[in-house]
Design a protein around this motif. Structure first.
Motif, short mmCIF file in Angstrom:
data_model
loop_
_atom_site.label_atom_id
_atom_site.label_comp_id
_atom_site.label_asym_id
_atom_site.label_seq_id
_atom_site.Cartn_x
_atom_site.Cartn_y
_atom_site.Cartn_z
N MET A 24 0.84 -1.18 0.00
CA MET A 24 0.00 0.00 0.00
C MET A 24 0.89 1.25 0.00
SD MET A 24 -2.88 1.00 2.74
CE MET A 24 -3.69 2.53 2.68
N LYS A 25 0.65 2.14 -0.95
CA LYS A 25 1.44 3.35 -1.04
C LYS A 25 1.03 4.33 0.05
CE LYS A 25 2.31 3.22 -5.96
NZ LYS A 25 2.16 3.93 -7.23
N ARG A 26 2.02 5.10 0.49
CA ARG A 26 1.76 6.16 1.47
C ARG A 26 2.86 7.20 1.37
NH1 ARG A 26 4.86 5.08 6.30
NH2 ARG A 26 5.99 3.15 5.99
N ILE A 27 2.59 8.37 1.91
CA ILE A 27 3.55 9.46 1.90
C ILE A 27 4.27 9.49 3.24
CG2 ILE A 27 3.85 11.96 1.76
CD1 ILE A 27 1.51 11.99 -0.21
N VAL A 28 5.59 9.60 3.17
CA VAL A 28 6.38 9.66 4.40
C VAL A 28 7.22 10.95 4.39
CG1 VAL A 28 6.49 7.16 4.71
CG2 VAL A 28 8.28 8.33 3.43
N VAL A 29 7.63 11.33 5.58
CA VAL A 29 8.41 12.56 5.77
C VAL A 29 9.85 12.20 6.08
CG1 VAL A 29 8.65 14.67 7.12
CG2 VAL A 29 6.39 13.65 6.78
N ASN A 30 10.77 12.81 5.35
CA ASN A 30 12.17 12.69 5.71
C ASN A 30 12.43 13.79 6.73
OD1 ASN A 30 14.97 13.13 5.91
ND2 ASN A 30 15.29 12.21 3.90
N ARG A 31 12.55 13.41 7.97
CA ARG A 31 12.65 14.38 9.06
C ARG A 31 13.96 15.17 9.03
NH1 ARG A 31 8.04 13.57 11.36
NH2 ARG A 31 7.21 11.49 11.64
N TYR A 32 14.94 14.68 8.31
CA TYR A 32 16.20 15.42 8.19
C TYR A 32 16.09 16.55 7.17
CZ TYR A 32 18.08 11.58 10.88
OH TYR A 32 18.30 10.65 11.86
N LYS A 33 15.19 16.38 6.19
CA LYS A 33 15.02 17.41 5.16
C LYS A 33 13.90 18.40 5.51
CE LYS A 33 16.47 14.80 1.07
NZ LYS A 33 15.99 14.29 -0.23
N CYS A 34 12.91 17.97 6.26
CA CYS A 34 11.73 18.79 6.53
C CYS A 34 12.12 20.02 7.37
CB CYS A 34 10.68 17.98 7.28
SG CYS A 34 9.15 18.90 7.60
N ALA A 35 11.68 21.21 6.87
CA ALA A 35 11.95 22.46 7.58
C ALA A 35 10.73 22.89 8.41
CB ALA A 35 12.31 23.55 6.58
N TYR A 36 9.67 22.08 8.38
CA TYR A 36 8.44 22.36 9.14
C TYR A 36 7.89 23.73 8.78
CZ TYR A 36 10.45 18.42 11.50
OH TYR A 36 11.01 17.20 11.76
N CYS A 37 7.92 24.05 7.48
CA CYS A 37 7.45 25.35 7.01
C CYS A 37 5.93 25.41 6.89
CB CYS A 37 8.09 25.69 5.67
SG CYS A 37 7.62 24.56 4.34
N GLY A 38 5.29 24.24 6.79
CA GLY A 38 3.83 24.19 6.69
C GLY A 38 3.30 24.31 5.28
N ALA A 39 4.16 24.36 4.27
CA ALA A 39 3.69 24.48 2.89
C ALA A 39 2.79 23.31 2.52
CB ALA A 39 4.87 24.57 1.94
N CYS A 40 3.15 22.12 2.91
CA CYS A 40 2.35 20.94 2.58
C CYS A 40 1.01 20.95 3.31
CB CYS A 40 3.12 19.66 2.89
SG CYS A 40 3.57 19.48 4.63
N VAL A 41 0.99 21.50 4.50
CA VAL A 41 -0.24 21.57 5.28
C VAL A 41 -1.22 22.54 4.62
CG1 VAL A 41 -1.24 22.20 7.52
CG2 VAL A 41 0.97 20.99 7.42
N SER A 42 -0.71 23.66 4.14
CA SER A 42 -1.59 24.69 3.58
C SER A 42 -2.19 24.27 2.24
CB SER A 42 -0.84 26.01 3.43
OG SER A 42 0.22 25.89 2.51
N VAL A 43 -1.57 23.38 1.49
CA VAL A 43 -2.11 22.99 0.18
C VAL A 43 -2.98 21.74 0.22
CG1 VAL A 43 -0.25 24.09 -1.10
CG2 VAL A 43 -0.05 21.68 -0.46
N CYS A 44 -2.96 21.03 1.33
CA CYS A 44 -3.73 19.77 1.41
C CYS A 44 -5.22 20.07 1.61
CB CYS A 44 -3.21 18.90 2.54
SG CYS A 44 -4.08 17.31 2.61
N LYS A 45 -6.04 19.63 0.64
CA LYS A 45 -7.49 19.84 0.70
C LYS A 45 -8.17 18.86 1.64
CE LYS A 45 -7.73 21.24 -4.13
NZ LYS A 45 -8.26 20.88 -5.44
N PHE A 46 -7.45 17.83 2.04
CA PHE A 46 -8.06 16.74 2.81
C PHE A 46 -7.64 16.73 4.28
CE2 PHE A 46 -7.44 15.58 -1.63
CZ PHE A 46 -8.77 15.40 -2.02
#
Length: 59
Positions: free
Chosen positions: A1-23
């Motif tokens: 089953m496919k899923r999206i994961v976060v690379n915690r070393y690369k993530c800057a916690y900017c919230g860009a992904c949160v603001s664009v997610c419609k779900f």
């Protein structure tokens, strides 16, 4: 089953992904990014939006 994961070393916690997610599948929780697989439709908008390339699809 496919899923999206976060690379915690690369993530800057900017919230860009949160603001664009419609779900509301992504949420910044204090010092980490939570992705809720039950809400995620794998539309890939968050993956394409992330300026750090911290999100990826895995099986």
């Amino acid at each position: 089953m496919k899923r999206i994961v976060v690379n915690r070393y690369k993530c800057a916690y900017c919230g860009a992904c949160v603001s664009v997610c419609k779900f509301d599948a992504n949420e910044l929780v204090e010092t980490y990014l939570e992705i809720y697989p039950d809400k995620c439709t794998l539309c890939m908008v968050c993956v394409k939006t992330c300026p750090m390339g911290a999100l990826e699809v895995v099986e």
